[in-house]
Design an enzyme around this catalytic site. Structure first.
Site, PDB file in Angstrom:
ATOM      1  N   ASN A  31       0.846  -1.192   0.000  1.00  0.00           N
ATOM      2  CA  ASN A  31       0.000   0.000   0.000  1.00  0.00           C
ATOM      3  C   ASN A  31       0.883   1.244   0.000  1.00  0.00           C
ATOM      4  O   ASN A  31       1.986   1.244   0.540  1.00  0.00           O
ATOM      5  CB  ASN A  31      -0.979  -0.004   1.179  1.00  0.00           C
ATOM      6  N   SER A  39      -4.977  12.284   0.688  1.00  0.00           N
ATOM      7  CA  SER A  39      -6.415  12.309   0.412  1.00  0.00           C
ATOM      8  C   SER A  39      -7.069  10.934   0.562  1.00  0.00           C
ATOM      9  O   SER A  39      -8.233  10.780   0.261  1.00  0.00           O
ATOM     10  CB  SER A  39      -6.668  12.830  -1.007  1.00  0.00           C
ATOM     11  N   GLU A  55      -3.037  -5.167  -2.547  1.00  0.00           N
ATOM     12  CA  GLU A  55      -3.503  -6.171  -3.509  1.00  0.00           C
ATOM     13  C   GLU A  55      -3.553  -5.562  -4.910  1.00  0.00           C
ATOM     14  O   GLU A  55      -3.134  -6.187  -5.890  1.00  0.00           O
ATOM     15  CB  GLU A  55      -4.900  -6.679  -3.121  1.00  0.00           C
TER      16      GLU A  55
END
Length: 182
Positions: free
Chosen positions: A74, A79, A87
């Site tokens: 990730n 924002s 994933e």
């Protein structure tokens, strides 16, 4: 591995058997070792995640139908809506190598995610949709922070009514012209 039918009492028994068969097929075709390898890779790369706002680092690994493994993490944006999920990142990494041209649109055999804690989790709705775009059905597994295997299920159990190009053909008999690349 046996699935406890009481956990999924709302699912027809024959559907459960199909899901169990898919998991067993992955074990037979690729071996349990491949899921452990995926768990280790996802655990290793999660430390590369960029999560300055949530401090929730996630790593993921994707197994293709020809046994390639791709990883992703990730990467948060201030924002949040522009955040890249682990994933999604692993799937996009696979796509960037030309895997769709080689294997077709539905190239995912299994996907595994590893988060900093070992509590039960699952891919979010955003990721489930992206996974379903590239797998007719696949094994979805959760790894632990230290590279072990925690939980194994299937995409159709966690995302039973997915939306895809096939939805149009099945429900409306309409081909909307979004053919997979060959």
């Amino acid at each position: 591995m046996k699935i406890n039918p009481e956990i999924f009492s709302h699912i027809k028994e024959e559907h459960l058997l199909n899901e169990q068969q898919l998991i067993e097929q992955i074990y037979e075709e690729f071996g349990m070792g491949i899921l452990l390898k995926m768990a280790q890779k996802a655990s290793e790369v999660k430390n590369n995640a960029y999560a300055p706002y949530s401090n929730y680092q996630v790593g993921a690994s994707v197994l293709t139908i020809d046994e390639q493994i791709f990883t992703g993490v990730n990467a948060e944006a201030v924002s949040y809506t522009q955040t890249t999920h682990a994933e999604e990142s692993a799937i996009r990494n696979a796509i960037s190598t030309g895997v769709i041209r080689e294997l077709g649109q539905h190239f995912i055999a299994a996907i595994l995610y590893a988060s900093p804690d070992s509590e039960f989790g699952a891919p979010c709705g955003h990721c489930r949709q992206i996974i379903s775009d590239h797998a007719e059905n696949c094994v979805v597994a959760q790894g632990t922070a230290d590279g072990d295997l925690k939980h194994v299920t299937t995409l159709s159990l966690i995302f039973p009514f997915s939306f895809s190009v096939l939805t149009f053909e099945y429900n409306y008999g309409v081909n909307i012209g979004l053919e997979p690349m060959t």
